[in-house]
Write a protein that holds these residues in place. Sequence first.
Motif, mmCIF file in Angstrom:
data_model
loop_
_atom_site.group_PDB
_atom_site.id
_atom_site.type_symbol
_atom_site.label_atom_id
_atom_site.label_comp_id
_atom_site.label_asym_id
_atom_site.label_seq_id
_atom_site.Cartn_x
_atom_site.Cartn_y
_atom_site.Cartn_z
ATOM 1 N N GLU A 31 -1.024 -25.239 18.649
ATOM 2 C CA GLU A 31 -1.279 -26.271 19.634
ATOM 3 C C GLU A 31 0.043 -26.843 20.126
ATOM 4 O O GLU A 31 1.047 -26.832 19.402
ATOM 5 N N GLU A 32 0.061 -27.292 21.359
ATOM 6 C CA GLU A 32 1.255 -27.867 21.972
ATOM 7 C C GLU A 32 0.815 -29.072 22.788
ATOM 8 O O GLU A 32 0.035 -28.931 23.736
ATOM 9 N N VAL A 33 1.287 -30.260 22.417
ATOM 10 C CA VAL A 33 0.820 -31.480 23.079
ATOM 11 C C VAL A 33 2.009 -32.378 23.444
ATOM 12 O O VAL A 33 3.078 -32.282 22.833
ATOM 13 N N PRO A 34 1.823 -33.249 24.428
ATOM 14 C CA PRO A 34 2.885 -34.211 24.741
ATOM 15 C C PRO A 34 2.998 -35.258 23.627
ATOM 16 O O PRO A 34 2.006 -35.831 23.196
ATOM 17 N N VAL A 35 4.218 -35.479 23.171
ATOM 18 C CA VAL A 35 4.498 -36.522 22.182
ATOM 19 C C VAL A 35 5.474 -37.506 22.822
ATOM 20 O O VAL A 35 6.598 -37.140 23.154
ATOM 21 N N ALA A 36 5.011 -38.723 23.009
ATOM 22 C CA ALA A 36 5.836 -39.754 23.644
ATOM 23 C C ALA A 36 6.569 -40.550 22.579
ATOM 24 O O ALA A 36 5.954 -41.044 21.629
ATOM 25 N N MET A 37 7.898 -40.665 22.732
ATOM 26 C CA MET A 37 8.703 -41.524 21.879
ATOM 27 C C MET A 37 8.792 -42.895 22.551
ATOM 28 O O MET A 37 9.398 -43.027 23.631
ATOM 29 N N VAL A 38 8.159 -43.874 21.961
ATOM 30 C CA VAL A 38 8.025 -45.193 22.578
ATOM 31 C C VAL A 38 8.787 -46.214 21.733
ATOM 32 O O VAL A 38 8.533 -46.346 20.534
ATOM 33 N N TYR A 39 9.723 -46.910 22.370
ATOM 34 C CA TYR A 39 10.541 -47.899 21.674
ATOM 35 C C TYR A 39 10.304 -49.283 22.277
ATOM 36 O O TYR A 39 10.515 -49.479 23.479
ATOM 37 N N MET A 48 7.145 -31.840 24.441
ATOM 38 C CA MET A 48 6.036 -30.961 24.108
ATOM 39 C C MET A 48 6.285 -30.424 22.701
ATOM 40 O O MET A 48 7.335 -29.832 22.425
ATOM 41 N N ALA A 49 5.319 -30.639 21.802
ATOM 42 C CA ALA A 49 5.549 -30.304 20.395
ATOM 43 C C ALA A 49 4.248 -29.940 19.698
ATOM 44 O O ALA A 49 3.149 -30.210 20.200
ATOM 45 N N THR A 50 4.387 -29.330 18.538
ATOM 46 C CA THR A 50 3.250 -29.064 17.668
ATOM 47 C C THR A 50 2.816 -30.375 17.014
ATOM 48 O O THR A 50 3.649 -31.090 16.466
ATOM 49 N N PRO A 51 1.520 -30.712 17.052
ATOM 50 C CA PRO A 51 1.070 -32.014 16.540
ATOM 51 C C PRO A 51 0.931 -32.065 15.023
ATOM 52 O O PRO A 51 -0.137 -32.340 14.477
ATOM 53 N N ALA A 52 2.017 -31.800 14.340
ATOM 54 C CA ALA A 52 2.069 -31.894 12.877
ATOM 55 C C ALA A 52 3.387 -32.542 12.501
ATOM 56 O O ALA A 52 4.384 -32.384 13.211
ATOM 57 N N ASP A 53 3.402 -33.292 11.398
ATOM 58 C CA ASP A 53 4.625 -33.947 10.928
ATOM 59 C C ASP A 53 5.254 -34.794 12.035
ATOM 60 O O ASP A 53 6.477 -34.795 12.240
ATOM 61 N N ILE A 54 4.428 -35.543 12.745
ATOM 62 C CA ILE A 54 4.906 -36.320 13.883
ATOM 63 C C ILE A 54 5.864 -37.438 13.442
ATOM 64 O O ILE A 54 6.846 -37.736 14.127
ATOM 65 N N HIS A 82 -4.090 -39.949 21.323
ATOM 66 C CA HIS A 82 -4.957 -40.105 22.473
ATOM 67 C C HIS A 82 -5.492 -38.736 22.862
ATOM 68 O O HIS A 82 -4.979 -37.701 22.421
ATOM 69 N N ALA A 83 -6.486 -38.723 23.732
ATOM 70 C CA ALA A 83 -7.010 -37.450 24.226
ATOM 71 C C ALA A 83 -5.943 -36.679 24.988
ATOM 72 O O ALA A 83 -5.956 -35.445 25.015
ATOM 73 N N GLY A 84 -4.987 -37.399 25.603
ATOM 74 C CA GLY A 84 -3.952 -36.740 26.385
ATOM 75 C C GLY A 84 -2.654 -36.480 25.655
ATOM 76 O O GLY A 84 -1.725 -35.909 26.229
ATOM 77 N N GLY A 85 -2.548 -36.879 24.407
ATOM 78 C CA GLY A 85 -1.303 -36.665 23.667
ATOM 79 C C GLY A 85 -1.141 -37.664 22.539
ATOM 80 O O GLY A 85 -2.116 -38.287 22.101
ATOM 81 N N ILE A 86 0.083 -37.803 22.058
ATOM 82 C CA ILE A 86 0.381 -38.637 20.893
ATOM 83 C C ILE A 86 1.525 -39.578 21.229
ATOM 84 O O ILE A 86 2.515 -39.169 21.861
ATOM 85 N N GLU A 87 1.419 -40.815 20.792
ATOM 86 C CA GLU A 87 2.508 -41.768 20.909
ATOM 87 C C GLU A 87 3.106 -42.040 19.536
ATOM 88 O O GLU A 87 2.379 -42.342 18.592
#
Length: 276
Positions: A31-39, A48-54, A82-87
């Motif tokens: 799987e490949e999903v958007p991962v947002a780095m939010v500060y 775009m990353a594998t959704p493991a060990d986030i 989220h349905a669209g990715g991970i924060e």
Amino acid sequence: MTAVIWSSSVSRPGVSVQPDGAFEVHRALPEEVPVAMVYDGTSHAVMMATPADIADFAYGFSLTEGIVTDPGQIDDFEIVEHAGGIEARFWLCTDRREALTARRRFMAGPVGCGLCGLDSLEAAARALPAVPDTGLRFGREDVLQATGALRPWQPLHDRTRATHAAGFLRPGEGIVLAREDVGRHNALDKLIGAMVQRGVDASAGAFVMTSRLSVELVQKCALAGCPALIAVSAPTAHALRLAESAGITLAAFARGRGFDLYSHAHRIQEGVPDVA
């Protein structure tokens, strides 16, 4: 923490066409999903990353991008799916918030590029800290066995045949920790994040990669304070120049019964001391 939405791989049907005919198959795909780095409530980068060990990925990214220089500068952290990715949400110490303006970037691009979206050529050519020579040495067998020793640490690759891995090798011990991702630089960020959270000293070993050695990998290695990079493939010319200036040993084509040494070969016993 919200309910888990994303898994690291999914099974999908297909048709395999072979010389002796075609047949239906089911393949595990990474799987490949958007991962947002939010500060502090502001999205700084989307990878775009594998959704493991986030968490490992987020901590490693924050350190190698210079957002923080120590985990103690992070006041709080959470992962929201989220349905669209991970924060990956961070709240930083007050004095680290200003560091965001110096290296602000927004990346929503291919996983193969670790420098997409930088706002200037100068940012891409940032100066790297020199990795000191602490006397750490690797035996020839350490390097010869490094990439093979990484294989048992790649369950996602075994299922999908489509991911990279980054491992940490200590002389005489082999691989002691590893992480996987569809992107090679993501895998290394995950590894660095996992090491920092576990108190594993990067200066006591080498990073081992299942990919070519590109510029961003050398940059992350230097910022983590790791003195050596070992890989199954070649370094780019610019990555080699960076490794030479940062004091990092590069061992490439480390598979089978040999390997090439390109920089600071003194760390490899029985190596070639003057290799360019």
